[in-house]
Design an enzyme around this catalytic site. Structure first.
Site, PDB file in Angstrom:
ATOM      1  N   GLU A  35       0.716  -1.305   0.024  1.00  0.00           N
ATOM      2  CA  GLU A  35       0.038  -0.026   0.012  1.00  0.00           C
ATOM      3  C   GLU A  35       0.897   1.306   0.005  1.00  0.00           C
ATOM      4  O   GLU A  35       2.109   1.209  -0.546  1.00  0.00           O
ATOM      5  CB  GLU A  35      -0.966   0.004   1.422  1.00  0.00           C
ATOM      6  CG  GLU A  35      -1.753  -1.069   1.323  1.00  0.00           C
ATOM      7  CD  GLU A  35      -3.021  -1.077   2.406  1.00  0.00           C
ATOM      8  OE1 GLU A  35      -3.297   0.263   2.690  1.00  0.00           O
ATOM      9  OE2 GLU A  35      -3.281  -1.999   2.916  1.00  0.00           O
ATOM     10  N   CYS A  41       0.510   3.338  10.882  1.00  0.00           N
ATOM     11  CA  CYS A  41       0.905   4.603  11.740  1.00  0.00           C
ATOM     12  C   CYS A  41       0.725   5.951  10.789  1.00  0.00           C
ATOM     13  O   CYS A  41       0.047   6.969  11.329  1.00  0.00           O
ATOM     14  CB  CYS A  41       2.359   4.663  12.280  1.00  0.00           C
ATOM     15  SG  CYS A  41       3.130   5.959  13.040  1.00  0.00           S
ATOM     16  N   SER A 180     -12.592   0.848  25.067  1.00  0.00           N
ATOM     17  CA  SER A 180     -12.091   2.171  25.622  1.00  0.00           C
ATOM     18  C   SER A 180     -10.568   2.163  25.829  1.00  0.00           C
ATOM     19  O   SER A 180     -10.001   2.864  26.464  1.00  0.00           O
ATOM     20  CB  SER A 180     -12.765   2.450  26.826  1.00  0.00           C
ATOM     21  OG  SER A 180     -12.257   1.687  28.033  1.00  0.00           O
ATOM     22  N   ILE A 183      -7.422   3.635  20.991  1.00  0.00           N
ATOM     23  CA  ILE A 183      -8.015   4.268  19.669  1.00  0.00           C
ATOM     24  C   ILE A 183      -9.683   4.455  20.125  1.00  0.00           C
ATOM     25  O   ILE A 183     -10.065   5.503  19.448  1.00  0.00           O
ATOM     26  CB  ILE A 183      -7.995   3.027  18.802  1.00  0.00           C
ATOM     27  CG1 ILE A 183      -6.496   2.675  18.402  1.00  0.00           C
ATOM     28  CG2 ILE A 183      -9.006   3.064  17.460  1.00  0.00           C
ATOM     29  CD1 ILE A 183      -6.369   1.529  17.578  1.00  0.00           C
ATOM     30  N   GLY A 269      -9.120  -3.858  19.611  1.00  0.00           N
ATOM     31  CA  GLY A 269      -7.805  -4.286  19.436  1.00  0.00           C
ATOM     32  C   GLY A 269      -7.433  -4.532  18.113  1.00  0.00           C
ATOM     33  O   GLY A 269      -8.201  -4.377  16.883  1.00  0.00           O
ATOM     34  N   HIS A 442      10.017  27.389  35.294  1.00  0.00           N
ATOM     35  CA  HIS A 442       8.632  28.025  35.742  1.00  0.00           C
ATOM     36  C   HIS A 442       8.253  28.896  34.733  1.00  0.00           C
ATOM     37  O   HIS A 442       8.975  29.921  34.341  1.00  0.00           O
ATOM     38  CB  HIS A 442       8.958  28.456  37.059  1.00  0.00           C
ATOM     39  CG  HIS A 442       7.546  29.082  37.328  1.00  0.00           C
ATOM     40  ND1 HIS A 442       6.639  28.440  37.936  1.00  0.00           N
ATOM     41  CD2 HIS A 442       7.158  30.428  37.681  1.00  0.00           C
ATOM     42  CE1 HIS A 442       5.615  29.333  38.467  1.00  0.00           C
ATOM     43  NE2 HIS A 442       5.743  30.574  38.190  1.00  0.00           N
TER      44      HIS A 442
HETATM   45  C1  LIG Z   1      -6.273   4.388  14.997  1.00  0.00           C
HETATM   46  C2  LIG Z   1      -4.828   4.093  15.581  1.00  0.00           C
HETATM   47  C3  LIG Z   1      -4.125   5.095  16.203  1.00  0.00           C
HETATM   48  C4  LIG Z   1      -3.005   4.757  16.494  1.00  0.00           C
HETATM   49  N1  LIG Z   1      -2.037   5.759  17.203  1.00  0.00           N
HETATM   50  C5  LIG Z   1      -1.024   5.224  17.806  1.00  0.00           C
HETATM   51  C6  LIG Z   1      -0.134   6.250  18.524  1.00  0.00           C
HETATM   52  O1  LIG Z   1      -0.630   7.665  18.736  1.00  0.00           O
HETATM   53  N2  LIG Z   1       0.962   6.092  18.812  1.00  0.00           N
HETATM   54  C7  LIG Z   1       1.517   4.899  18.864  1.00  0.00           C
HETATM   55  O2  LIG Z   1       2.787   4.584  18.983  1.00  0.00           O
HETATM   56  N3  LIG Z   1       0.953   4.232  17.977  1.00  0.00           N
HETATM   57  C8  LIG Z   1      -0.283   3.998  17.512  1.00  0.00           C
HETATM   58  N4  LIG Z   1      -0.942   3.124  16.920  1.00  0.00           N
HETATM   59  C9  LIG Z   1      -0.324   1.964  16.719  1.00  0.00           C
HETATM   60  C10 LIG Z   1       0.599   2.003  15.365  1.00  0.00           C
HETATM   61  O3  LIG Z   1       0.052   2.436  14.215  1.00  0.00           O
HETATM   62  C11 LIG Z   1       1.080   0.476  15.170  1.00  0.00           C
HETATM   63  O4  LIG Z   1       1.688   0.152  16.251  1.00  0.00           O
HETATM   64  C12 LIG Z   1       2.428   0.624  14.358  1.00  0.00           C
HETATM   65  O5  LIG Z   1       1.900   1.355  12.957  1.00  0.00           O
HETATM   66  C13 LIG Z   1       3.006  -0.586  13.972  1.00  0.00           C
HETATM   67  O6  LIG Z   1       4.214  -0.720  12.996  1.00  0.00           O
HETATM   68  P1  LIG Z   1       4.332  -1.898  12.321  1.00  0.00           P
HETATM   69  O7  LIG Z   1       5.553  -0.941  11.411  1.00  0.00           O
HETATM   70  O8  LIG Z   1       4.555  -3.086  12.986  1.00  0.00           O
HETATM   71  O9  LIG Z   1       3.264  -2.034  11.215  1.00  0.00           O
HETATM   72  P2  LIG Z   1       2.212  -1.263  10.188  1.00  0.00           P
HETATM   73  O10 LIG Z   1       2.388   0.173  10.607  1.00  0.00           O
HETATM   74  O11 LIG Z   1       0.913  -2.203  10.512  1.00  0.00           O
HETATM   75  O12 LIG Z   1       2.796  -1.511   8.866  1.00  0.00           O
HETATM   76  C14 LIG Z   1       2.924  -2.648   8.263  1.00  0.00           C
HETATM   77  C15 LIG Z   1       2.971  -2.493   6.822  1.00  0.00           C
HETATM   78  O13 LIG Z   1       2.987  -3.862   6.195  1.00  0.00           O
HETATM   79  C16 LIG Z   1       2.407  -3.706   4.747  1.00  0.00           C
HETATM   80  N5  LIG Z   1       2.208  -5.251   4.613  1.00  0.00           N
HETATM   81  C17 LIG Z   1       1.283  -6.061   5.311  1.00  0.00           C
HETATM   82  N6  LIG Z   1       1.685  -7.265   4.736  1.00  0.00           N
HETATM   83  C18 LIG Z   1       2.222  -7.112   3.533  1.00  0.00           C
HETATM   84  C19 LIG Z   1       2.658  -7.838   2.384  1.00  0.00           C
HETATM   85  N7  LIG Z   1       2.225  -9.241   2.528  1.00  0.00           N
HETATM   86  N8  LIG Z   1       3.264  -7.360   1.321  1.00  0.00           N
HETATM   87  C20 LIG Z   1       3.948  -6.200   1.391  1.00  0.00           C
HETATM   88  N9  LIG Z   1       3.440  -5.002   2.408  1.00  0.00           N
HETATM   89  C21 LIG Z   1       2.647  -5.694   3.523  1.00  0.00           C
HETATM   90  C22 LIG Z   1       1.123  -2.879   5.208  1.00  0.00           C
HETATM   91  O14 LIG Z   1       0.325  -2.572   4.141  1.00  0.00           O
HETATM   92  C23 LIG Z   1       1.616  -1.763   6.137  1.00  0.00           C
HETATM   93  O15 LIG Z   1       1.798  -0.707   5.379  1.00  0.00           O
HETATM   94  C24 LIG Z   1      -2.205   3.356  16.452  1.00  0.00           C
HETATM   95  C25 LIG Z   1      -3.059   2.565  15.561  1.00  0.00           C
HETATM   96  C26 LIG Z   1      -4.235   2.820  15.206  1.00  0.00           C
HETATM   97  C27 LIG Z   1      -4.937   1.741  14.467  1.00  0.00           C
END
Ligand SMILES: Cc1cc2nc3c(=O)[nH]c(=O)nc-3n(C[C@H](O)[C@H](O)[C@H](O)COP(=O)(O)OP(=O)(O)OC[C@H]3O[C@@H](n4cnc5c(N)ncnc54)[C@H](O)[C@@H]3O)c2cc1C
Length: 463
Positions: A35, A41, A180, A183, A269, A442
């Protein structure tokens, strides 16, 4: 077939940060993404939600302009423009990652990646062409998606997950938020502030249930004051989407209640993306839905690693990035210390904000510590009063015997930026007395940390 030192599968804050660090360390690196660069994130999580929350915060300031001696004759929200702003911030961040990939000479392999035995990976592009790549080290960082409960199947329209919640074409009049955690409460705050009637349904006895119970209660009070309805110790057992809106059947301590709304947001979750990525073919071990790794993020199969949401640590962006950096530094032969999962800050960006690190008071007691607890309310802080943000407090927990800072819990304006002080102090194994003797500026909100520590040691000045 192209050969790399490192191929990272997935470009979230785990994957893209890993790729940059690998390239800095002189490793020939590629990253696979199906994507937009930046993962959940940047595109669907941390960043677009914070953009929405900023609009809500500005709107709140407009609503309360008179509290600041200001007259704003006319103001209104434009829901569509609020959503567009959030999407444009997310797009800009994703483009920033594109730039970083180029700058660090990382090859971006667009398409769906699947790992194979022999340290190979197939990447299938949108036009269905598959190219095989190989690397000495393959790092899986495929992240997670919204978890679906059997009682709450998401149809993307009336029962939605977080992606739909941040791109709704129309603002719902009534919204039920199930769950709660961070998210759930962030969306509850956002929609309530925009004028939607919001009900939170939480299975456990308190909202933000992982937080210290004082913080959960304070947030509950603030939310109720702002009009959000909260049902705790309650469970949505089924939903009926056959009518105009949606009916949610909620099991409460007092019996069943049926709630009606336009939309139900399921915020219960996440589910990891571990299906159809070749784990079984390679023989990579998984426990429930997490990939098993050691302290250096090596899986059971040499040459294959996993980091971020797909592994057992906290599902947070900063955890994913830290794991990835550590993983490639180890690959590059550096000496690295294992990550301390007990010193990871957690932040929630509703208003008031919530931030914490370390043990809650209940956890410290459960572990048998004799503790000293200090608390300082923002109602006694000059900066908080001047800012009109006097709701909330800082609570600190110390080990009475050795002075170790066991936990820090905050609720109030800007606390997500303040928690880093406790993280650094705890990393440096600082005692309460040293924090107390570090002069804080302060007037700042951060004085509340110093005063809370002073309270723990019976030296508080402004209470
Ligand atoms: C609404 C929401 C708000 C959040 N707010 C916070 C926050 O404020 N602070 C915080 O620390 N965390 C927050 N998080 C959590 C945070 O987004 C995740 O912990 C973080 O994005 C995890 O990072 P990652 O690199 O493990 O995976 P992801 O960010 O999920 O990235 C995984 C990537 O792998 C790609 N992918 C998957 N499978 C394949 C494949 N087979 N081939 C090619 N590409 C693939 C996906 O398209 C994606 O781009 C939030 C999450 C959500 C849903």
């Amino acid at each position: 077939m192209s050969k790399y030192d490192v191929i990272v599968l997935g470009s979230g804050p785990g994957g893209y940060v890993t790729a940059i660090r690998a390239s800095q360390l002189g490793l020939k690196t590629a990253i696979v993404e199906k994507e937009n660069l930046g993962g959940v994130c940047l595109n669907w999580g941390c960043i677009p939600t914070k953009a929405l929350l900023k609009s809500a915060q500005v709107f709140e300031y407009l609503k309360h302009a008179e509290d600041y001696g200001l007259k704003v004759n006319e103001y209104d929200k434009d829901f569509d423009a609020v959503v567009k702003r959030s999407r444009s911030v997310a797009d800009g961040m994703s483009k920033g990652v594109q730039f970083l990939m180029k700058k660090n000479k990382i090859d971006v392999l667009e398409g769906y990646g699947k790992v194979k035995p022999g340290k190979k990976i197939d990447v299938t592009s949108s036009d269905n062409k598959t190219i095989e790549y190989s690397a000495d080290h393959i790092i899986i960082a495929t992240g997670a998606r919204s978890r679906e409960l059997p009682s709450l199947p998401q149809d993307g329209k009336k029962v939605i997950g977080y992606r739909e919640a941040m791109t709704l074409p129309e603002q719902p009049k009534k919204l039920i938020v199930v769950g709660s955690g961070a998210i759930g409460v962030e969306f509850a705050y956002f929609y309530n502030s925009m004028g939607t009637e919001v009900t939170i349904v939480e299975y456990l006895p308190n909202i933000v249930p992982v937080e210290d119970v004082d913080v959960s209660k304070q947030l509950g009070r603030s939310f109720k004051k702002s009009g959000i309805k909260i049902m705790t110790s309650s469970e949505v057992t089924k939903v009926d989407t056959s009518g105009d809106g949606v009916k949610a059947y909620v099991k409460t301590k007092k019996g069943e209640e049926v709630l009606e709304a336009d939309i139900v947001l399921s915020a219960v979750g996440i589910k990891t993306n571990i299906e159809n990525i070749g784990l079984e073919e390679v023989g990579i071990a998984v426990d429930r839905d997490k990939i098993l790794v050691n302290d250096y993020y090596q899986t059971n199969i040499p040459g294959y690693y996993a980091i971020g949401d797909v592994t057992p640590g906290q599902a947070l962006a900063h955890v994913a990035s830290a794991e990835g950096i550590l993983c490639v530094e180890k690959i590059a032969g550096m000496h690295v210390d294992a990550l301390d999962y007990g010193n990871i800050p957690g932040c929630t960006y509703c208003s008031p904000e919530v931030a914490s690190v370390g043990l809650t008071e209940a956890q410290a007691k459960e572990k048998g510590y004799e503790i000293k607890v200090g608390k300082f309310p923002f109602s006694a802080s000059g900066k908080a009063k001047a800012g009109g943000n006097a709701d909330g407090f800082v609570k600190v927990i110390f080990d009475a015997k050795y002075g170790e800072w066991l936990g820090c819990h905050m609720i109030g304006a800007g606390v997500t930026d303040m928690i880093a002080e406790a993280v650094v102090a705890r990393k440096l194994e600082t005692t309460g007395h040293e924090v107390l003797k570090a002069v804080h500026p302060h007037p700042t909100m951060s004085e509340a940390v110093m005063e809370a520590v002073a309270d723990a040691y019976d030296e508080v000045i402004h209470l």
